[in-house]
Design a protein around this motif. Structure first.
Motif, mmCIF file in Angstrom:
data_model
loop_
_atom_site.group_PDB
_atom_site.id
_atom_site.type_symbol
_atom_site.label_atom_id
_atom_site.label_comp_id
_atom_site.label_asym_id
_atom_site.label_seq_id
_atom_site.Cartn_x
_atom_site.Cartn_y
_atom_site.Cartn_z
ATOM 1 N N GLY A 283 -7.658 9.904 -11.885
ATOM 2 C CA GLY A 283 -6.871 9.429 -10.752
ATOM 3 C C GLY A 283 -6.503 10.526 -9.779
ATOM 4 N N LEU A 284 -6.265 11.742 -10.286
ATOM 5 C CA LEU A 284 -5.750 12.791 -9.403
ATOM 6 C C LEU A 284 -6.829 13.749 -8.910
ATOM 7 N N ILE A 285 -7.856 13.964 -9.699
ATOM 8 C CA ILE A 285 -8.851 14.977 -9.333
ATOM 9 C C ILE A 285 -10.170 14.344 -8.893
ATOM 10 N N VAL A 286 -10.727 13.486 -9.747
ATOM 11 C CA VAL A 286 -12.114 13.058 -9.538
ATOM 12 C C VAL A 286 -12.234 11.960 -8.483
ATOM 13 N N LEU A 287 -11.481 10.864 -8.687
ATOM 14 C CA LEU A 287 -11.658 9.719 -7.778
ATOM 15 C C LEU A 287 -11.382 10.050 -6.316
ATOM 16 N N PRO A 288 -10.286 10.777 -6.005
ATOM 17 C CA PRO A 288 -10.060 11.066 -4.581
ATOM 18 C C PRO A 288 -11.263 11.747 -3.940
ATOM 19 N N GLN A 289 -11.879 12.653 -4.681
ATOM 20 C CA GLN A 289 -13.047 13.332 -4.111
ATOM 21 C C GLN A 289 -14.262 12.410 -4.059
#
Lengths: 372, 341
Positions: A283-289
């Motif tokens: 949720g915090l690292i992978v998906l936003p990118q």
């Protein structure tokens, strides 16, 4: 004092006629060689041949709205060679709202306005917070109540009478907003290390992608009722909506997976080394990118599905295209295909072009750090 | 125990569990309770079921639905129309999504039996015909050997065409095009010599799409029988009776000279047939399980059969169809109502 000669340059002369100005541009770009000149002339001839008849059809020979004042506007149209805009003037409300009761058509109009309004504020970064969720939580029931009625003194309108633009926008809005999270979960599932989840995700995605949307719609419309007892029916609109959601989810999943794979491995490892849990990492690292990378193909899919909703007319739900076709079955107004298709093409273009323009803007604004 | 019979038994139970819930009068009760008749119509067929620009359904098939609703519920607007495609129509009727199908459906043996349907009397006798440009110089379909023929695929039209040419030992070259507007464009652009579809369709295409209708003629040969009428599913005989006799009442009214305009006058008629039809002499409504004003209400709503025909597809409409075989039997047509007594 010495007579030092200062160098006085001659005033600069204009460039040669042949290389400057409009003529120079023409010469440099369109008539530089004999074959370029030939191609230019051919294209000009072709454009004239193409544009003159179109302008003549659309404007010069057209039958305008004024024909509606006459006894038989369709007959007036048939006497002229040009477009029959009187057809659109007579039928635009039917094409936009289908067979929704005529006096109640302010309701679908308002519903469409609210839905478009929700989309517009969702596109504005200032609303990217909890407030947006509240807007949708209020907006969607309001739209549904407006359309179906039955309470608050609104007469009930069964879904079989819904049609036109509200149906197109409604099917794609609900379809994509529900399918998007589903697609994300499927994409994550496909990359999961747990074999059951991975295999189920792969099977679902490949099964759905392996069949055309038209067969999914046919199945939901024709096969499903056969398995239910007589008299038990599921609303045909709901059946189509579920079909569209299931179908869109599989496609969106693959788009999101593309984004996930483009996130560098180091990002995952860094998150792991910080001791983040799976959901924190995702949720915090992978998906936003990943989602940022996926914007162009996501919008591509959105635009595609917005237009694909017109396939529901094969199971006799009348979206914009279906309503336009149905209008043409009126005995007095048969044969005005060009006008009605041009009209709905214009509506589709406005929506799809806005989506594509917004995605370009969005890419620019969320990618400022990594723009190449 | 052989596997096959177990499977067959299983299949039979599976089918039964779907078919059994249909009980006698289920449809009539459902319609009465709902206060509306669910009627399946064509998604759009000029003159038979098409919406006007305010979204109201009109057409011959639509008027039959309104007549049934008026007979059962006294209100011709108590109809929920469900537009259906050719593929959807039978499933929708079998599954109970609609009560009656009034959607230019041809009455055939297989449909009547294996699909579990009952056909009410025919409301329109159609048949496949041929249209040719007048300057082709052809006056009979038997002179068409070697012609190129524009035809839509999928329906029985294509099959009838091949059968007819083979039976008469003639050659033809089909030009098969899916979309009706493209078939029209192809024919009027001269891509084929002959256009074949149902005669009613040919007449309306000639009237509304042809650049100059006088340049085209419809040949006298009709090569197939296409009797079109309302359809109900097996299981509710009372509902079948109501649909059947509503259609007969419309035809009988024309024969007796009862129209939507002289209806109230006719209530005072001394003709016993008229008295029975309009419920002045009671008994008919009771036998059907309806109010005695059933036929009166149906005729008041949509007129008699002749009025319905002329309003939707007759010579003064864009379709411009002659009554032809759809005229009353007394005038040489096929419309014959069984005696209402």
């Amino acid at each position: 004092m010495a007579n030092t000669d200062t160098f006085v340059p001659l005033p600069s002369r204009p460039p040669p006629r042949a290389t400057s100005g409009f003529l120079g541009w023409l010469r440099g770009n369109l008539f530089s060689t004999w074959y370029n000149a030939l191609i230019t002339l051919l294209l000009v001839w072709f454009l004239v041949e193409l544009i003159v008849p179109i302008v003549r059809w659309v404007v010069v020979d057209a039958t305008l709205f004024s024909a509606l004042g006459t006894d038989d506007p369709a007959a007036v149209c048939r006497q002229n060679d040009g477009a029959c805009w009187a057809f659109i003037a007579e039928w635009w409300r039917f094409i936009l709202f289908g067979r929704y009761p005529y006096v109640e058509q302010w309701r679908p109009a308002l519903a469409v306005a609210i839905t478009i309004g929700l989309w517009v504020i969702s596109c504005d970064r200032r609303f990217w917070n909890k407030r947006l969720m509240y807007f949708w939580l209020v907006g969607v029931p309001v739209v549904y109540i407006l359309m179906s009625g039955g309470i608050l003194g609104l007469t009930e309108v069964p879904t079989v009478n819904w049609g036109g633009l509200p149906l197109t926008i409604g099917l794609s809005t609900v379809g994509l907003t529900v399918a998007f999270p589903l697609g994300i979960f499927l994409a994550l599932g496909r990359r999961s290390k747990m074999p059951v989840i991975r295999i189920l995700s792969i099977a679902y995605i490949e099964l759905i992608r392996g069949v055309p949307l038209i067969t999914v719609l046919f199945m939901s419309s024709l096969m499903l009722p056969m398995f239910l007892p007589t008299g038990v029916t599921i609303d045909v609109l709901l059946r189509a909506q579920i079909g569209i959601i299931l179908f869109a989810a599989a496609y969106l999943a693959e788009v999101v997976r593309g984004g996930l794979q483009a996130v560098p491995r180091g990002q995952f490892e860094a998150a792991d080394s910080l001791g983040l849990t799976y959901w924190q990492k995702t949720g915090l690292i992978v998906l936003p990118q990943a989602l940022r990378i996926s914007i162009p193909p996501l919008v591509n899919t959105f635009i595609g599905f917005f237009k694909d909703t017109s396939l529901v007319s094969i199971i006799s739900l009348l979206d914009l295209v279906g309503a336009a076709k149905q209008a043409l079955t009126n005995p007095s107004w048969r044969g005005f295909y060009q006008e009605s298709y041009l009209f709905i093409a214009l509506i589709f273009f406005i929506f799809c072009f806005s989506m594509s323009k917004y995605s370009q803007w969005l890419e620019k604004h969320v990618n400022t750090g990594t723009r190449r | 125990m052989p596997m096959k019979s177990i499977l067959a038994a299983g299949a039979a139970v599976g089918v039964l569990s779907v078919v059994m819930p249909v009980q006698a009068q289920e449809t009539v009760n459902a319609v009465m309770e709902r206060g509306a008749l669910r009627c399946g119509v064509n998604t759009g067929l000029a003159g038979f079921s098409n919406p006007d620009s305010e979204g109201n359904w009109e057409g011959l098939d639509v008027d039959v639905c309104r007549a049934i609703a008026a007979a059962m519920l006294g209100d011709p607007d108590a109809v929920e129309f469900t537009p259906l495609t050719a593929q959807q129509r039978f499933t929708a009727l079998q599954s109970g999504e609609v009560d009656v199908l009034s959607r230019n459906t041809t009455w055939t043996l297989t449909r009547d039996t294996s699909l579990g349907l009952n056909f009410a009397p025919v409301t329109f006798y159609d048949g496949q015909g041929f249209m040719v440009p007048a300057d082709l110089g052809v006056t009979s379909a038997l002179e068409l050997s070697g012609a190129t023929v524009c035809v839509q695929p999928g329906t029985t039209t294509e099959l009838n065409l091949a059968d007819y040419f083979r039976a008469n030992e003639m050659e033809f070259e089909p030009v098969v095009i899916e979309q009706i507007d493209e078939v029209n464009a192809a024919f009027f652009a001269g891509r084929c010599d002959v256009y074949t579809t149902d005669a009613s369709g040919l007449a309306s295409i000639r009237a509304t799409v042809a650049p100059n209708p006088a340049d085209y003629i419809i040949l006298p040969e009709i090569i197939s029988k296409e009797p079109l009428g309302p359809v109900v599913r097996h299981g509710d005989d009372q509902f079948f009776d109501i649909v059947k006799w509503t259609v007969y009442a419309l035809i009988e009214a024309e024969e007796l000279g009862v129209t939507s305009e002289n209806l109230e006058e006719m209530m005072g008629s001394s003709n016993p047939s008229v008295q029975r039809l309009l419920g002045v002499t009671p008994g008919m409504g009771e036998a059907l399980g309806l109010s005695e004003s059933w036929a009166h209400d149906a005729i008041a709503a949509v007129g008699n059969y002749g009025e319905i025909f002329e309003r939707n597809v007759g010579v003064n409409t864009p379709l411009g169809l002659e009554r032809g075989i759809n005229d009353l039997w007394t005038r040489g047509g096929l419309m014959y109502a069984m005696p209402i007594r």
